[in-house]
Enzyme design. Structure first.
Site, short mmCIF file in Angstrom:
data_model
loop_
_atom_site.label_atom_id
_atom_site.label_comp_id
_atom_site.label_asym_id
_atom_site.label_seq_id
_atom_site.Cartn_x
_atom_site.Cartn_y
_atom_site.Cartn_z
N GLY A 39 0.62 -0.90 0.18
CA GLY A 39 -0.16 0.37 -0.13
C GLY A 39 0.46 0.81 0.13
N LYS A 94 2.16 -15.03 6.86
CA LYS A 94 1.55 -14.75 8.32
C LYS A 94 0.79 -13.46 8.31
CE LYS A 94 6.31 -15.67 10.68
NZ LYS A 94 7.51 -14.71 10.72
N THR A 95 0.46 -12.65 7.48
CA THR A 95 -0.16 -11.91 7.11
C THR A 95 -2.16 -12.14 7.20
OG1 THR A 95 1.87 -10.76 5.56
CG2 THR A 95 -0.72 -10.23 5.31
N TYR A 148 0.07 -17.57 -0.57
CA TYR A 148 -1.42 -16.64 -0.65
C TYR A 148 -2.50 -17.70 -0.79
CZ TYR A 148 -3.98 -12.94 -3.03
OH TYR A 148 -5.43 -11.85 -2.54
#
Ligand code: UDP
Length: 317
Positions: A39, A94-95, A148
């Site tokens: 971001g 982890k995210t 992912y």
């Protein structure tokens, strides 16, 4: 409508920034939590002076800042472009996983409703088309995309377990390919790559034979779907597919971009990345029925707006 305190994790990303804007426009107070890894501050720059907006730079793999009191949470935090989520795959897992746990615990403490931005990648390289929510998917658990895909699948699991065990009010959206203004020029996904390449007069990079398909949803449609899902009745936990069912091949997308930009560049065929899905198209019957939602922006219109954005953005850079 009463003003709510809404946390948007990943709020400085492509979708997150559009969502923050939409929520501010509706009169809500928005806390944008973002690590600023993929971001960018530039995405939320226009809101930084807004009295109802706060940017908190924080990585959700770490315990959340104390003392937050929140009514709703949108979890959009995770790199979503294959080159970005593969750059640090362990951090991506982890995210998805630690991030979901931290936010679900916050939702439990505050009694907040929480929405997870899941993905069409939970279907992997699908063997059925279109993909309905009942389909369990076809994911390679040890491939390059697994950080992912499996991360997002595990996040869905955590959402449903917090719902069943702790009564947390959850919403799970499975987001299909989305494009539009505010994508980064170096995002790496196909729509921005093709447009940026065409505008810079560089060859268009088509991976594989270009006959693989995707279904592209314009960002404004997608944001309306997320807001509708969050506002929907408690019985609608999801998962709910959000996307545009209009399916095209990547070659056809290249042709459309060439036509719209007027560029006369060559097409450079490159190797197909590992585990690249052959086809993808959402079945959106559930979203239509439960939320009364369907996309309304055709690809021709959305691409034109996106090309206009990049023309302006690349010239200014
Ligand atoms: N793709 C391509 N050229 C590019 C970037 C992507 O041909 O410069 C292909 C990619 O191999 C895939 C499709 O376009 O088949 C969509 O890729 P993207 O990374 O946008 O999204 P995802 O694969 O996650 O759906």
């Amino acid at each position: 409508m009463a003003s709510k305190r809404i946390l948007v994790s990943g709020g400085a990303g492509f979708l997150g920034a559009h969502l923050c804007e939409r929520l501010l426009d509706s009169g809500h107070c928005v806390v944008c939590l973002d690590s600023l890894v993929t971001g960018s501050r530039a995405n939320v720059q226009p809101f930084l002076t807004h009295p109802n907006f706060a940017l908190v730079v924080h990585d959700i793999t770490q315990p959340l800042p104390a003392g937050m009191v929140i009514d709703e949470i949108y979890n959009l935090a995770c790199p979503a472009s294959p080159p970005h989520y593969q750059a640090d795959p362990v951090h991506t897992v982890k995210t998805c996983v630690y991030g979901a746990i931290h936010l679900l615990e916050l939702a439990q403490q505050c009694g907040a409703r929480i929405l997870q931005a899941s993905t069409s990648e939970v279907y992997g390289d699908p063997e059925v088309s279109p993909q309905a929510e009942e389909y369990w998917g076809h994911v390679n658990p040890v491939g390059l995309r697994a950080c992912y895909d499996e991360g997002k699948r595990c996040a869905e699991t955590l959402f449903f377990d917090f719902h069943r065990r702790h009564g947390v009010e959850i919403r799970v959206a499975r987001i299909f390919n989305t494009y539009g203004p505010r994508m980064q020029a170096d995002d790496g996904r196909v729509v921005s790559n093709f447009i940026v390449q065409a505008l810079r007069g560089e060859p268009i990079t088509v991976y594989g034979d270009g006959l693989q398909t995707r279904s592209f949803c314009y960002v404004d449609d997608l944001i309306e779907g997320l807001v509708a899902l969050m506002a929907g009745p408690s019985s609608v936990t999801g998962p709910v597919n959000l996307g545009n069912p209009a399916e095209i091949t990547i070659r056809e997308l290249a042709d459309r971009v060439l036509m719209l930009t007027g560029a006369s560049v060559t097409v450079d065929f490159r190797p197909l990345p590992q585990d690249d899905p052959r086809q993808r198209r959402p079945d959106i019957a559930r979203a239509r029925e439960l939320l009364g939602w369907a996309p309304s922006v055709p690809l021709s219109v959305g691409l034109e707006k996106t090309v206009a954005y990049f023309r302006q953005h690349l010239l200014a850079a």
